[in-house]
Design a protein around this motif. Structure first.
Motif, PDB file in Angstrom:
ATOM      1  N   ARG A 184       2.631  12.083   5.914  1.00 62.68           N
ATOM      2  CA  ARG A 184       3.515  10.956   5.680  1.00 62.68           C
ATOM      3  C   ARG A 184       4.388  10.955   4.339  1.00 62.68           C
ATOM      4  NH1 ARG A 184       6.933   7.617   6.399  1.00 62.68           N
ATOM      5  NH2 ARG A 184       6.324   5.160   6.060  1.00 62.68           N
ATOM      6  N   TYR A 185       3.670  11.554   3.268  1.00 56.93           N
ATOM      7  CA  TYR A 185       4.099  11.273   2.126  1.00 56.93           C
ATOM      8  C   TYR A 185       4.586  12.433   1.379  1.00 56.93           C
ATOM      9  CZ  TYR A 185       1.938   6.603   2.372  1.00 56.93           C
ATOM     10  OH  TYR A 185       1.516   5.375   2.980  1.00 56.93           O
ATOM     11  N   HIS A 214       2.488   6.503  -7.105  1.00 62.81           N
ATOM     12  CA  HIS A 214       1.113   7.478  -7.545  1.00 62.81           C
ATOM     13  C   HIS A 214       1.649   9.007  -7.403  1.00 62.81           C
ATOM     14  CE1 HIS A 214      -1.554   3.941  -7.929  1.00 62.81           C
ATOM     15  NE2 HIS A 214      -2.117   4.621  -8.569  1.00 62.81           N
ATOM     16  N   LEU A 215       2.333   9.128  -6.279  1.00 67.69           N
ATOM     17  CA  LEU A 215       2.590  10.772  -6.040  1.00 67.69           C
ATOM     18  C   LEU A 215       3.762  10.824  -6.866  1.00 67.69           C
ATOM     19  CD1 LEU A 215       1.936  10.341  -2.277  1.00 67.69           C
ATOM     20  CD2 LEU A 215       0.617  11.774  -3.946  1.00 67.69           C
ATOM     21  N   VAL A 260      -4.998  10.372  -4.851  1.00 60.86           N
ATOM     22  CA  VAL A 260      -4.315   9.152  -3.973  1.00 60.86           C
ATOM     23  C   VAL A 260      -4.982   9.148  -2.528  1.00 60.86           C
ATOM     24  CG1 VAL A 260      -2.099   8.486  -3.194  1.00 60.86           C
ATOM     25  CG2 VAL A 260      -2.396   9.611  -5.443  1.00 60.86           C
ATOM     26  N   SER A 261      -5.039   9.931  -1.896  1.00 58.02           N
ATOM     27  CA  SER A 261      -5.776   9.989  -0.622  1.00 58.02           C
ATOM     28  C   SER A 261      -7.018   8.957  -0.463  1.00 58.02           C
ATOM     29  CB  SER A 261      -6.141  11.398  -0.094  1.00 58.02           C
ATOM     30  OG  SER A 261      -6.441  11.314   1.377  1.00 58.02           O
ATOM     31  N   ARG A 293       0.876  -1.379   0.033  1.00 57.93           N
ATOM     32  CA  ARG A 293       0.112  -0.025  -0.076  1.00 57.93           C
ATOM     33  C   ARG A 293       0.907   1.312   0.075  1.00 57.93           C
ATOM     34  NH1 ARG A 293      -5.035   1.585   2.522  1.00 57.93           N
ATOM     35  NH2 ARG A 293      -4.777   3.381   3.614  1.00 57.93           N
ATOM     36  N   HIS A 294       1.875   1.298   0.768  1.00 54.35           N
ATOM     37  CA  HIS A 294       2.820   2.352   0.656  1.00 54.35           C
ATOM     38  C   HIS A 294       3.578   2.577  -0.337  1.00 54.35           C
ATOM     39  CE1 HIS A 294       5.719   5.086   2.663  1.00 54.35           C
ATOM     40  NE2 HIS A 294       6.714   4.255   1.829  1.00 54.35           N
ATOM     41  N   THR A 295       3.974   1.591  -0.911  1.00 54.05           N
ATOM     42  CA  THR A 295       4.776   1.695  -2.208  1.00 54.05           C
ATOM     43  C   THR A 295       3.737   2.307  -3.525  1.00 54.05           C
ATOM     44  OG1 THR A 295       6.139  -0.364  -1.788  1.00 54.05           O
ATOM     45  CG2 THR A 295       5.946   0.227  -4.149  1.00 54.05           C
ATOM     46  N   ALA A 296       2.471   1.494  -3.515  1.00 52.94           N
ATOM     47  CA  ALA A 296       1.375   2.158  -4.425  1.00 52.94           C
ATOM     48  C   ALA A 296       1.484   3.567  -4.421  1.00 52.94           C
ATOM     49  CB  ALA A 296       0.253   1.485  -4.147  1.00 52.94           C
TER      50      ALA A 296
END
Length: 77
Positions: free
Chosen positions: A44-45, A19-20, A29-30, A12-15
């Protein structure tokens, strides 16, 4: 080469990061991640959101240049 199992949150984090980094809209994305707001996403990102850490106004200046404005006059050329 050994492949290791990944936990769901790692994928999930990688995705989210991919995307970002590709320039996707942070709101999209959120929502894709199921967040109720973009607050957590930016906390976080932020390093992966294009220009999120550049508080120099360069994104606005670039947009104005694309729209054909002149910096000195401040109006459309």
């Amino acid at each position: 080469m050994t492949a290791y199992a990944r936990r769901v949150y790692q994928t999930r984090h990688t995705a989210a990061v991919l995307h970002l980094a590709a320039g996707e809209n942070p709101l999209f994305v959120s929502r894709l991640l199921g967040h109720s707001s973009t607050k957590m996403l930016f906390e976080r990102y932020a390093p992966f959101v294009a220009n999120a850490l550049a508080d120099d106004g360069s994104a606005f200046e670039a947009m104005m240049a694309r729209l054909g404005t002149t910096e000195a006059a401040g109006r459309v050329a």
